[in-house]
Design a protein around this motif. Structure first.
Motif, PDB file in Angstrom:
ATOM      1  N   GLY A  63       5.662   3.814  -2.921  1.00  0.00           N
ATOM      2  CA  GLY A  63       5.252   5.210  -2.880  1.00  0.00           C
ATOM      3  C   GLY A  63       3.749   5.399  -2.838  1.00  0.00           C
ATOM      4  N   TYR A  64       3.027   4.284  -2.800  1.00  0.00           N
ATOM      5  CA  TYR A  64       1.569   4.376  -2.691  1.00  0.00           C
ATOM      6  C   TYR A  64       1.053   3.452  -1.601  1.00  0.00           C
ATOM      7  CZ  TYR A  64      -3.308   4.719  -3.839  1.00  0.00           C
ATOM      8  OH  TYR A  64      -4.648   4.938  -3.754  1.00  0.00           O
ATOM      9  N   SER A  65       1.719   2.274  -1.482  1.00  0.00           N
ATOM     10  CA  SER A  65       1.381   1.282  -0.462  1.00  0.00           C
ATOM     11  C   SER A  65       2.655   0.487  -0.240  1.00  0.00           C
ATOM     12  CB  SER A  65       0.240   0.391  -0.978  1.00  0.00           C
ATOM     13  OG  SER A  65      -0.145  -0.561   0.002  1.00  0.00           O
ATOM     14  N   PHE A  66       2.573  -0.556   0.602  1.00  0.00           N
ATOM     15  CA  PHE A  66       3.696  -1.496   0.607  1.00  0.00           C
ATOM     16  C   PHE A  66       3.182  -2.800   0.020  1.00  0.00           C
ATOM     17  CE2 PHE A  66       1.725  -2.101   4.770  1.00  0.00           C
ATOM     18  CZ  PHE A  66       1.649  -3.483   4.883  1.00  0.00           C
ATOM     19  N   LEU A  67       4.015  -3.407  -0.819  1.00  0.00           N
ATOM     20  CA  LEU A  67       3.637  -4.629  -1.510  1.00  0.00           C
ATOM     21  C   LEU A  67       4.462  -5.790  -0.991  1.00  0.00           C
ATOM     22  CD1 LEU A  67       2.758  -2.380  -3.544  1.00  0.00           C
ATOM     23  CD2 LEU A  67       3.459  -3.914  -5.370  1.00  0.00           C
ATOM     24  N   VAL A  68       3.813  -6.896  -0.675  1.00  0.00           N
ATOM     25  CA  VAL A  68       4.527  -8.134  -0.400  1.00  0.00           C
ATOM     26  C   VAL A  68       4.446  -8.938  -1.694  1.00  0.00           C
ATOM     27  CG1 VAL A  68       4.672 -10.195   1.034  1.00  0.00           C
ATOM     28  CG2 VAL A  68       3.955  -8.012   2.039  1.00  0.00           C
ATOM     29  N   PHE A 232       5.112   8.251   2.069  1.00  0.00           N
ATOM     30  CA  PHE A 232       4.919   8.337   0.615  1.00  0.00           C
ATOM     31  C   PHE A 232       6.214   8.786  -0.060  1.00  0.00           C
ATOM     32  CE2 PHE A 232       0.166   9.430   1.169  1.00  0.00           C
ATOM     33  CZ  PHE A 232      -0.263   8.207   0.662  1.00  0.00           C
ATOM     34  N   THR A 233       7.078   9.428   0.723  1.00  0.00           N
ATOM     35  CA  THR A 233       8.234  10.146   0.177  1.00  0.00           C
ATOM     36  C   THR A 233       9.523   9.334   0.279  1.00  0.00           C
ATOM     37  OG1 THR A 233       8.127  11.224   2.336  1.00  0.00           O
ATOM     38  CG2 THR A 233       7.427  12.517   0.447  1.00  0.00           C
ATOM     39  N   SER A 234      10.474   9.662  -0.611  1.00  0.00           N
ATOM     40  CA  SER A 234      11.769   8.985  -0.588  1.00  0.00           C
ATOM     41  C   SER A 234      12.677   9.644   0.443  1.00  0.00           C
ATOM     42  CB  SER A 234      12.410   9.045  -1.973  1.00  0.00           C
ATOM     43  OG  SER A 234      12.775  10.376  -2.250  1.00  0.00           O
ATOM     44  N   VAL A 239      10.512  17.422   2.654  1.00  0.00           N
ATOM     45  CA  VAL A 239       9.266  17.364   3.414  1.00  0.00           C
ATOM     46  C   VAL A 239       8.719  15.940   3.344  1.00  0.00           C
ATOM     47  CG1 VAL A 239       6.952  18.347   3.681  1.00  0.00           C
ATOM     48  CG2 VAL A 239       8.820  19.762   2.803  1.00  0.00           C
ATOM     49  N   GLN A 240       8.712  15.253   4.465  1.00  0.00           N
ATOM     50  CA  GLN A 240       8.254  13.856   4.485  1.00  0.00           C
ATOM     51  C   GLN A 240       6.731  13.806   4.656  1.00  0.00           C
ATOM     52  OE1 GLN A 240      10.159  11.190   3.846  1.00  0.00           O
ATOM     53  NE2 GLN A 240      11.995  12.439   3.585  1.00  0.00           N
ATOM     54  N   LYS A 241       6.085  12.886   3.930  1.00  0.00           N
ATOM     55  CA  LYS A 241       4.624  12.772   3.996  1.00  0.00           C
ATOM     56  C   LYS A 241       4.232  11.381   4.446  1.00  0.00           C
ATOM     57  CE  LYS A 241       3.484  16.221   0.501  1.00  0.00           C
ATOM     58  NZ  LYS A 241       3.495  16.429  -0.955  1.00  0.00           N
ATOM     59  N   SER A 242       3.409  11.312   5.476  1.00  0.00           N
ATOM     60  CA  SER A 242       2.950  10.015   5.994  1.00  0.00           C
ATOM     61  C   SER A 242       2.117   9.282   4.957  1.00  0.00           C
ATOM     62  CB  SER A 242       2.068  10.213   7.227  1.00  0.00           C
ATOM     63  OG  SER A 242       2.804  10.838   8.233  1.00  0.00           O
ATOM     64  N   MET A 243       2.329   7.978   4.888  1.00  0.00           N
ATOM     65  CA  MET A 243       1.531   7.150   3.982  1.00  0.00           C
ATOM     66  C   MET A 243       0.206   6.831   4.673  1.00  0.00           C
ATOM     67  SD  MET A 243       2.550   3.546   2.198  1.00  0.00           S
ATOM     68  CE  MET A 243       3.603   4.214   0.918  1.00  0.00           C
ATOM     69  N   VAL A 244      -0.797   7.634   4.387  1.00  0.00           N
ATOM     70  CA  VAL A 244      -2.153   7.431   4.926  1.00  0.00           C
ATOM     71  C   VAL A 244      -3.158   7.836   3.845  1.00  0.00           C
ATOM     72  CG1 VAL A 244      -1.548   7.784   7.362  1.00  0.00           C
ATOM     73  CG2 VAL A 244      -2.230   9.754   5.960  1.00  0.00           C
ATOM     74  N   ASN A 245      -4.379   7.378   3.985  1.00  0.00           N
ATOM     75  CA  ASN A 245      -5.451   7.717   3.032  1.00  0.00           C
ATOM     76  C   ASN A 245      -5.080   7.335   1.599  1.00  0.00           C
ATOM     77  OD1 ASN A 245      -6.780   8.807   5.254  1.00  0.00           O
ATOM     78  ND2 ASN A 245      -5.890  10.831   4.892  1.00  0.00           N
ATOM     79  N   ASN A 246      -4.484   6.163   1.428  1.00  0.00           N
ATOM     80  CA  ASN A 246      -4.073   5.713   0.093  1.00  0.00           C
ATOM     81  C   ASN A 246      -5.165   4.855  -0.547  1.00  0.00           C
ATOM     82  OD1 ASN A 246      -3.740   3.601   1.855  1.00  0.00           O
ATOM     83  ND2 ASN A 246      -1.686   3.041   1.179  1.00  0.00           N
TER      84      ASN A 246
END
Ligand code: SG6
Ligand code: ZN
Length: 263
Positions: A63-68, A232-234, A239-246
């Motif tokens: 929900g903030y980034s993607f983690l490997v 960012f959203t489940s 309302v879906q929010k693009s994961m940008v500017n994290n």
């Protein structure tokens, strides 16, 4: 500017809408690295990153980034040398990026912004027995920062990019194995800056020895576009929010010294 990036985050990510619990804050991250003010330290040794791709386990959209994420129950993928006195275990890597190629990195070099920044997160396994313990301690974590710039397609990164559509929504996780994180490191590992800082997301603990590599890696615009297609959203949210500017806004240096491994 620092203020506008904080504003952007509070607009896009619920985590940052809460008042931030800044813990006193004498060594917060990220910072601008003023090259002229950094101090060459001839005692800084070469970094020794020994990563075992068999410890790679999964990718997770938190929900903030993607983690490997990597198995850190044994000393199989480790970082030592450089400014470090102890051996640190790799637990995960993640990125920060912008909505376009003009910004996205957390650290800057003489105010130059990069479109993205990779963070390889390690914890001190010589002194502590768990990540959760190390995250509270002064010498608990070591994070390598690698800048991404736009250029030719990065072959190593592509395997990861191909897996991202499966973790588009917050809280999704997929198995991801045999990924060697060293393929994301630049050829020049000798030149870096290092300083004492913090995590850049809550709990913002002042536990991190930051090691910022001078040489960026090159990735294509299309590869970054796939980062930006994450959410960012489940899946349940309307309302879906693009994961940008994290990324977090820049923090005051407060008298700290940034050392460089090169003159
Ligand atoms: C990322 O940064 C990760 C999260 C967290 C955070 O956004 O999603 O897992 O990482 C170690 C840790 O708690 C802070 O890490 S960072 O300071 O390297 N940016
Ligand atoms: Zn990070």
């Amino acid at each position: 500017s620092a203020c506008s990036s904080r504003f952007v985050l509070s607009q896009v990510h619920p985590m940052w809408q809460e008042p931030l619990a800044i813990p006193g804050g004498n060594r917060q991250s990220p910072i601008d690295i003023a090259v002229r003010n950094s101090i060459f330290d001839p005692h800084l040794r070469p970094l020794v990153a020994k990563y075992d791709p068999r410890t790679c386990q999964q990718i997770w959209n938190n929900g903030y980034s993607f983690l490997v994420e990597y198995d850190d129950t044994m000393d199989k993928s480790t970082l030592s040398g450089g400014p470090l006195e102890d051996r640190y275990r790799l637990c995960q890597f993640h990125f920060h990026w912008g909505e376009n190629n003009a910004w996205g990195s957390e650290h800057t070099v003489d105010h130059r912004l990069y479109p993205a920044e990779l963070h390889l997160v390690h914890w001190n396994a010589d002194r502590y027995s768990l990540f959760e313990e190390a995250v509270m301690e002064e010498n608990g974590l070591a994070v390598i920062g690698v800048f991404l710039k736009v250029g030719k397609r990065h072959e190593g990164l592509q395997k990861l990019v191909d897996a991202l559509p499966a973790v588009r929504h917050r809280d999704s996780m997929v198995e991801f194995t045999k990924f060697d994180p060293s393929c994301l490191l630049p050829s020049n590992m000798e030149e870096y800056w290092t300083y004492a800082g913090s995590l850049t997301t809550p709990p913002l603990t002042e536990a991190v020895c930051w090691i910022i590599l001078k040489q960026p890696i090159e990735v294509s615009h299309d590869q970054l576009a796939v980062f930006r297609s994450l959410l960012f959203t489940s899946a349940e949210e309307e309302v879906q929010k693009s994961m940008v500017n994290n990324f977090r806004s820049q923090q005051p240096l407060k008298g700290r010294t940034v050392r460089s491994s090169f003159s």
